[in-house]
Design a protein around this motif. Sequence first.
Motif, PDB file in Angstrom:
ATOM      1  N   SER A 106     -31.715   6.381  50.039  1.00  0.00           N
ATOM      2  CA  SER A 106     -30.548   7.053  50.582  1.00  0.00           C
ATOM      3  C   SER A 106     -29.331   6.412  49.953  1.00  0.00           C
ATOM      4  CB  SER A 106     -30.507   6.894  52.106  1.00  0.00           C
ATOM      5  OG  SER A 106     -29.237   7.224  52.594  1.00  0.00           O
TER       6      SER A 106
ATOM      7  N   ILE B 251     -27.683  18.010  52.695  1.00  0.00           N
ATOM      8  CA  ILE B 251     -27.487  18.036  51.245  1.00  0.00           C
ATOM      9  C   ILE B 251     -28.570  17.178  50.608  1.00  0.00           C
ATOM     10  CG2 ILE B 251     -25.949  17.505  49.330  1.00  0.00           C
ATOM     11  CD1 ILE B 251     -23.581  17.846  51.191  1.00  0.00           C
TER      12      ILE B 251
ATOM     13  N   HIS C 199     -30.025  15.745  46.964  1.00  0.00           N
ATOM     14  CA  HIS C 199     -29.811  15.486  45.542  1.00  0.00           C
ATOM     15  C   HIS C 199     -30.916  14.572  45.024  1.00  0.00           C
ATOM     16  CE1 HIS C 199     -25.194  16.294  45.182  1.00  0.00           C
ATOM     17  NE2 HIS C 199     -25.894  17.287  44.702  1.00  0.00           N
TER      18      HIS C 199
ATOM     19  N   ILE D 224     -22.424  12.435  43.298  1.00  0.00           N
ATOM     20  CA  ILE D 224     -22.919  11.805  44.523  1.00  0.00           C
ATOM     21  C   ILE D 224     -21.736  11.444  45.422  1.00  0.00           C
ATOM     22  CG2 ILE D 224     -24.205   9.863  45.463  1.00  0.00           C
ATOM     23  CD1 ILE D 224     -25.683   9.710  42.763  1.00  0.00           C
TER      24      ILE D 224
ATOM     25  N   LYS E  82     -19.624   7.998  51.412  1.00  0.00           N
ATOM     26  CA  LYS E  82     -19.786   8.263  52.841  1.00  0.00           C
ATOM     27  C   LYS E  82     -18.527   8.837  53.459  1.00  0.00           C
ATOM     28  CE  LYS E  82     -21.643   6.158  57.040  1.00  0.00           C
ATOM     29  NZ  LYS E  82     -22.238   4.931  57.622  1.00  0.00           N
TER      30      LYS E  82
ATOM     31  N   LEU F  16     -17.839  12.728  53.423  1.00  0.00           N
ATOM     32  CA  LEU F  16     -18.693  13.644  54.177  1.00  0.00           C
ATOM     33  C   LEU F  16     -18.256  13.709  55.629  1.00  0.00           C
ATOM     34  CD1 LEU F  16     -22.170  12.479  52.814  1.00  0.00           C
ATOM     35  CD2 LEU F  16     -20.733  14.356  51.972  1.00  0.00           C
TER      36      LEU F  16
ATOM     37  N   ILE G 173     -22.803  16.212  58.422  1.00  0.00           N
ATOM     38  CA  ILE G 173     -23.590  16.297  57.192  1.00  0.00           C
ATOM     39  C   ILE G 173     -24.650  15.197  57.142  1.00  0.00           C
ATOM     40  CG2 ILE G 173     -23.524  16.114  54.676  1.00  0.00           C
ATOM     41  CD1 ILE G 173     -20.778  17.374  54.709  1.00  0.00           C
ATOM     42  N   THR G 174     -25.878  15.596  56.837  1.00  0.00           N
ATOM     43  CA  THR G 174     -26.966  14.668  56.525  1.00  0.00           C
ATOM     44  C   THR G 174     -27.155  14.685  55.019  1.00  0.00           C
ATOM     45  OG1 THR G 174     -28.083  15.101  58.633  1.00  0.00           O
ATOM     46  CG2 THR G 174     -29.415  14.160  56.856  1.00  0.00           C
ATOM     47  N   TYR G 175     -27.040  13.521  54.402  1.00  0.00           N
ATOM     48  CA  TYR G 175     -27.159  13.447  52.948  1.00  0.00           C
ATOM     49  C   TYR G 175     -28.420  12.703  52.563  1.00  0.00           C
ATOM     50  CZ  TYR G 175     -26.009  12.796  48.047  1.00  0.00           C
ATOM     51  OH  TYR G 175     -26.045  12.821  46.682  1.00  0.00           O
ATOM     52  N   GLN G 176     -29.235  13.316  51.709  1.00  0.00           N
ATOM     53  CA  GLN G 176     -30.490  12.715  51.281  1.00  0.00           C
ATOM     54  C   GLN G 176     -30.524  12.650  49.755  1.00  0.00           C
ATOM     55  OE1 GLN G 176     -34.007  14.419  53.005  1.00  0.00           O
ATOM     56  NE2 GLN G 176     -35.364  12.904  52.070  1.00  0.00           N
ATOM     57  N   LEU G 177     -30.532  11.441  49.241  1.00  0.00           N
ATOM     58  CA  LEU G 177     -30.596  11.195  47.801  1.00  0.00           C
ATOM     59  C   LEU G 177     -31.952  10.597  47.464  1.00  0.00           C
ATOM     60  CD1 LEU G 177     -29.034  11.072  45.050  1.00  0.00           C
ATOM     61  CD2 LEU G 177     -28.442   8.726  45.677  1.00  0.00           C
TER      62      LEU G 177
END
Length: 338
Positions: A5, A275, A277, A289, A292, A295, A299-303
Amino acid sequence: MEQTSLYDMKFTGSADERFNAPAGLRNPHLQTVLPRLLRRHVTLQPHWQRLDLPDGDFVDLAWSEDPQQAQHKPRVVLFHGLEGSFTSPYVHGLMQMCQARGWLAVVMHFRGCSGEPNRLNRIYHSGETGDASFFLHWLRARWGHVPTVAVGFSLGGNMLGCLLGQQGNEAALDAGVIVSAPLMLEPCSLRLERGFSRFYQYYLLAQLKKNAERKLLAWPETLPVDLTQLKALRRLRDFDDAITARAHGFTDASDYYRRASALPLLKAVRKPLLIIHAKDDPFMSDEVIPRKEQLSATITYQLTSHGGHVGFVGGTLRQPQLWLEQRVPQWISPFLDC
């Protein structure tokens, strides 16, 4: 390398939410291309519908089934990528999964992307939210108000990010998912001019030029170039300078890239949004990218470490699986099955 993450270098979701590429499938280009082989054949027979737009143009809709018979079902709206369509593997594959779960899925083809050139002196672009907004409100007015989630891939994901950021709580959606979106267009354009990524630029530019040629032959003088000028374009940036920008009121490609990038708008998103990526996406660079603080709280961001561009092929070498077809339904189900 373990699933990561952006913020704590370890995604804390459950095991089935994580993406782990098999050791032999971690090459980003293999990840990007392989879904086209795994989903080579389209087995879903869509129900087609043409939607007339207020300006006299049209977009074509591909439904997973006849909406007249399924208008009570929760809806999943799909926005495809650059020169994508219902036949794109990430589209028809996810539509099948939605149908199996009892959801009604529909892809809104951007103008000119369904096989028939659109009529007016414009096309579509990464920040054009007007058609999607009209379509989403039409959905409610024509087929009733039921739980509705949108999923945007690549260019369609950037567009969805722009829409959700612009409209905040007024967006006609309950939630959204964005996959492999070029949230900052300028760095992505430059990335596609370097190394092996030039192969993708060559392919995408060829598709854009083929589509533009069909449009010029069907509707002469509806684009700001002629056929000779079109054939001379050598980069995606050239296409955006000569056609995308001029057809849609931007000064040039740089102005278009700046004004149509979704990243600056994500802080204003108010609806739940996932999201996804891949850090090795060959279409993108680290500028895409988000930090923090860029956002919103919804929003939940998953890298992920691996995954390529709209790839995310997991499973094993003998039995590869398209992780997005599990992850996306798993994340949106609470909003649809409530």
